[in-house]
Design a protein around this motif. Structure first.
Motif, PDB file in Angstrom:
ATOM      1  N   CYS A 113       8.859  44.108  18.081  1.00  0.00           N
ATOM      2  CA  CYS A 113       8.223  45.250  18.737  1.00  0.00           C
ATOM      3  C   CYS A 113       8.558  45.313  20.225  1.00  0.00           C
ATOM      4  O   CYS A 113       7.838  45.948  21.001  1.00  0.00           O
ATOM      5  N   PHE A 114       9.681  44.682  20.626  1.00  0.00           N
ATOM      6  CA  PHE A 114       9.991  44.547  22.052  1.00  0.00           C
ATOM      7  C   PHE A 114      10.046  45.876  22.791  1.00  0.00           C
ATOM      8  O   PHE A 114       9.743  45.939  23.984  1.00  0.00           O
ATOM      9  N   ALA A 115      10.405  46.934  22.092  1.00  0.00           N
ATOM     10  CA  ALA A 115      10.549  48.231  22.764  1.00  0.00           C
ATOM     11  C   ALA A 115       9.369  49.165  22.509  1.00  0.00           C
ATOM     12  O   ALA A 115       9.361  50.291  23.013  1.00  0.00           O
ATOM     13  N   ARG A 116       8.410  48.706  21.758  1.00  0.00           N
ATOM     14  CA  ARG A 116       7.282  49.575  21.414  1.00  0.00           C
ATOM     15  C   ARG A 116       6.155  49.445  22.431  1.00  0.00           C
ATOM     16  O   ARG A 116       5.888  48.353  22.955  1.00  0.00           O
ATOM     17  N   LYS A 117       5.466  50.535  22.691  1.00  0.00           N
ATOM     18  CA  LYS A 117       4.354  50.549  23.636  1.00  0.00           C
ATOM     19  C   LYS A 117       3.018  50.850  22.954  1.00  0.00           C
ATOM     20  O   LYS A 117       1.965  50.760  23.582  1.00  0.00           O
ATOM     21  N   ASP A 118       3.071  51.212  21.668  1.00  0.00           N
ATOM     22  CA  ASP A 118       1.874  51.645  20.945  1.00  0.00           C
ATOM     23  C   ASP A 118       1.131  50.437  20.373  1.00  0.00           C
ATOM     24  O   ASP A 118       1.233  50.121  19.206  1.00  0.00           O
ATOM     25  N   LYS A 119       0.364  49.766  21.220  1.00  0.00           N
ATOM     26  CA  LYS A 119      -0.259  48.504  20.841  1.00  0.00           C
ATOM     27  C   LYS A 119      -1.193  48.634  19.643  1.00  0.00           C
ATOM     28  O   LYS A 119      -1.233  47.753  18.780  1.00  0.00           O
ATOM     29  N   ASP A 120      -1.954  49.714  19.582  1.00  0.00           N
ATOM     30  CA  ASP A 120      -2.877  49.889  18.456  1.00  0.00           C
ATOM     31  C   ASP A 120      -2.109  50.016  17.146  1.00  0.00           C
ATOM     32  O   ASP A 120      -2.484  49.418  16.133  1.00  0.00           O
ATOM     33  N   GLN A 121      -1.013  50.784  17.167  1.00  0.00           N
ATOM     34  CA  GLN A 121      -0.228  50.948  15.948  1.00  0.00           C
ATOM     35  C   GLN A 121       0.502  49.666  15.584  1.00  0.00           C
ATOM     36  O   GLN A 121       0.668  49.352  14.397  1.00  0.00           O
ATOM     37  N   ILE A 122       0.906  48.909  16.584  1.00  0.00           N
ATOM     38  CA  ILE A 122       1.554  47.617  16.314  1.00  0.00           C
ATOM     39  C   ILE A 122       0.601  46.705  15.553  1.00  0.00           C
ATOM     40  O   ILE A 122       0.979  46.050  14.581  1.00  0.00           O
ATOM     41  N   ALA A 123      -0.649  46.677  15.997  1.00  0.00           N
ATOM     42  CA  ALA A 123      -1.654  45.851  15.321  1.00  0.00           C
ATOM     43  C   ALA A 123      -1.865  46.316  13.882  1.00  0.00           C
ATOM     44  O   ALA A 123      -1.990  45.493  12.962  1.00  0.00           O
ATOM     45  N   LYS A 124      -1.884  47.632  13.675  1.00  0.00           N
ATOM     46  CA  LYS A 124      -2.050  48.163  12.320  1.00  0.00           C
ATOM     47  C   LYS A 124      -0.837  47.817  11.455  1.00  0.00           C
ATOM     48  O   LYS A 124      -0.983  47.466  10.275  1.00  0.00           O
ATOM     49  N   ASP A 125       0.361  47.924  12.047  1.00  0.00           N
ATOM     50  CA  ASP A 125       1.576  47.605  11.289  1.00  0.00           C
ATOM     51  C   ASP A 125       1.619  46.131  10.916  1.00  0.00           C
ATOM     52  O   ASP A 125       2.055  45.774   9.815  1.00  0.00           O
ATOM     53  N   LEU A 126       1.184  45.271  11.827  1.00  0.00           N
ATOM     54  CA  LEU A 126       1.159  43.838  11.534  1.00  0.00           C
ATOM     55  C   LEU A 126       0.213  43.536  10.383  1.00  0.00           C
ATOM     56  O   LEU A 126       0.549  42.768   9.472  1.00  0.00           O
ATOM     57  N   LYS A 127      -0.950  44.172  10.403  1.00  0.00           N
ATOM     58  CA  LYS A 127      -1.892  43.982   9.302  1.00  0.00           C
ATOM     59  C   LYS A 127      -1.306  44.489   7.992  1.00  0.00           C
ATOM     60  O   LYS A 127      -1.465  43.860   6.938  1.00  0.00           O
ATOM     61  N   TRP A 128      -0.589  45.614   8.050  1.00  0.00           N
ATOM     62  CA  TRP A 128       0.003  46.182   6.835  1.00  0.00           C
ATOM     63  C   TRP A 128       1.054  45.237   6.264  1.00  0.00           C
ATOM     64  O   TRP A 128       1.126  45.042   5.044  1.00  0.00           O
ATOM     65  N   VAL A 129       1.864  44.649   7.130  1.00  0.00           N
ATOM     66  CA  VAL A 129       2.886  43.702   6.666  1.00  0.00           C
ATOM     67  C   VAL A 129       2.226  42.491   6.005  1.00  0.00           C
ATOM     68  O   VAL A 129       2.673  42.028   4.951  1.00  0.00           O
ATOM     69  N   PHE A 130       1.160  41.998   6.608  1.00  0.00           N
ATOM     70  CA  PHE A 130       0.467  40.839   6.026  1.00  0.00           C
ATOM     71  C   PHE A 130      -0.231  41.207   4.715  1.00  0.00           C
ATOM     72  O   PHE A 130      -0.348  40.374   3.819  1.00  0.00           O
ATOM     73  N   ASP A 131      -0.686  42.437   4.601  1.00  0.00           N
ATOM     74  CA  ASP A 131      -1.261  42.891   3.330  1.00  0.00           C
ATOM     75  C   ASP A 131      -0.180  43.016   2.263  1.00  0.00           C
ATOM     76  O   ASP A 131      -0.413  42.707   1.090  1.00  0.00           O
ATOM     77  N   LEU A 132       0.995  43.474   2.673  1.00  0.00           N
ATOM     78  CA  LEU A 132       2.103  43.648   1.735  1.00  0.00           C
ATOM     79  C   LEU A 132       2.673  42.306   1.294  1.00  0.00           C
ATOM     80  O   LEU A 132       2.955  42.089   0.112  1.00  0.00           O
ATOM     81  N   PHE A 133       2.856  41.410   2.258  1.00  0.00           N
ATOM     82  CA  PHE A 133       3.419  40.080   1.980  1.00  0.00           C
ATOM     83  C   PHE A 133       2.344  39.034   2.287  1.00  0.00           C
ATOM     84  O   PHE A 133       2.315  38.455   3.375  1.00  0.00           O
ATOM     85  N   GLN A 134       1.477  38.811   1.335  1.00  0.00           N
ATOM     86  CA  GLN A 134       0.351  37.925   1.579  1.00  0.00           C
ATOM     87  C   GLN A 134       0.778  36.480   1.821  1.00  0.00           C
ATOM     88  O   GLN A 134       0.071  35.722   2.488  1.00  0.00           O
ATOM     89  N   ARG A 135       1.929  36.090   1.301  1.00  0.00           N
ATOM     90  CA  ARG A 135       2.433  34.746   1.589  1.00  0.00           C
ATOM     91  C   ARG A 135       2.697  34.575   3.083  1.00  0.00           C
ATOM     92  O   ARG A 135       2.525  33.487   3.628  1.00  0.00           O
ATOM     93  N   LEU A 136       3.149  35.640   3.713  1.00  0.00           N
ATOM     94  CA  LEU A 136       3.398  35.555   5.150  1.00  0.00           C
ATOM     95  C   LEU A 136       2.100  35.387   5.931  1.00  0.00           C
ATOM     96  O   LEU A 136       2.058  34.655   6.925  1.00  0.00           O
ATOM     97  N   GLU A 137       1.063  36.057   5.485  1.00  0.00           N
ATOM     98  CA  GLU A 137      -0.224  35.897   6.172  1.00  0.00           C
ATOM     99  C   GLU A 137      -0.719  34.463   6.054  1.00  0.00           C
ATOM    100  O   GLU A 137      -1.236  33.889   7.018  1.00  0.00           O
ATOM    101  N   GLU A 138      -0.524  33.865   4.881  1.00  0.00           N
ATOM    102  CA  GLU A 138      -0.930  32.474   4.690  1.00  0.00           C
ATOM    103  C   GLU A 138      -0.150  31.527   5.595  1.00  0.00           C
ATOM    104  O   GLU A 138      -0.637  30.450   5.948  1.00  0.00           O
ATOM    105  N   ARG A 139       1.049  31.948   5.993  1.00  0.00           N
ATOM    106  CA  ARG A 139       1.920  31.095   6.796  1.00  0.00           C
ATOM    107  C   ARG A 139       2.176  31.689   8.178  1.00  0.00           C
ATOM    108  O   ARG A 139       3.179  31.380   8.815  1.00  0.00           O
TER     109      ARG A 139
END
Length: 237
Positions: free
Chosen positions: A104-130
């Protein structure tokens, strides 16, 4: 159209890798390029993401923008083209979370970044565990999940995927393509390069066949699946 490629030529020294290929990708679609090893599939993606130079006369446009005017980092940050390369190329000395947030080095939308991170962890639950584990200690399948998640976090409009099934067990392979379908449902266009032709054509809506640096067949994916030439050359039939 979203992505337009015309007369794309690429050489490695004296070796011609692409001989003037042309194709388009429509917004929101899943398109695959299949072919044998060394046919030019990965070279095509690398040229689009500006990792390698295209020869004069090549035309690469994304949403009306001349891709050739952008450096590789600006292709990601300004145009929204993300690339999941063959071999994943994650940062093994960083944690899972650090790999994802670094995208996210070029992104400024912090709220959306947080939502996207949560979405990725919901999609790939193994990643959230690790999430606090060093990426280099993940299994091959988990590293592929991380590579896809990192591309998602970059703020992608189109995702270029190079052999996402490579090295994955059959069940993990199916899980990966299910995850890619979910990403596509959110509006991300997918351009997929894949040696597993049967899997790719079942996943995509349209396909192209590349041989020795030239596109030789194209059409709806379901039609290519039953094409006698494709079946003989790539489907083991």
């Amino acid at each position: 159209m979203q992505l337009k490629i015309e007369n794309l030529k690429v050489s490695y020294g004296n070796i011609k890798a692409l001989h003037g290929i042309s194709f388009t990708v429509e917004p929101g679609e899943i398109l695959t390029i299949i072919g044998a090893n060394g046919a030019g599939k990965s070279t095509t993606l690398r040229a689009v993401s500006r990792m390698i130079p295209a020869e004069p006369g090549s035309v690469l446009e994304f949403e009306g923008n001349n891709i050739l005017k952008y450096s590789a980092d600006k292709v990601v940050s300004k145009l929204g083209i993300s690339h999941v390369p063959e071999g994943r190329r994650i940062f093994g000395n960083l944690t899972v979370t650090e790999n994802l947030t670094l995208a996210c080095f070029a992104r400024k939308d912090k709220d959306q970044i947080a939502k996207d991170l949560k979405w990725v962890f919901d999609l790939f639950q193994r990643l959230e565990e690790r999430r606090d584990q060093l990426a280099g200690t993940l299994s091959g399948g988990e590293q592929q999940m991380l590579a896809v998640g990192r591309a998602y976090m970059s703020g992608r409009k189109i995702m270029l995927l190079d052999e996402p099934s490579m090295g994955l067990a059959p069940l993990l392979m199916l899980d990966m393509f299910d995850a890619l379908k979910e990403i596509n449902k959110l509006g991300t266009t997918i351009l997929l390069v894949e040696q597993n032709a049967r899997l790719a054509l079942k996943f995509a809506q349209r396909g192209y066949v590349i041989e020795n640096g030239s596109l030789v067949l194209e059409g709806p994916a379901d039609e290519l699946l039953v094409n006698p030439e494709v079946k003989k050359a790539y489907l083991g039939a």
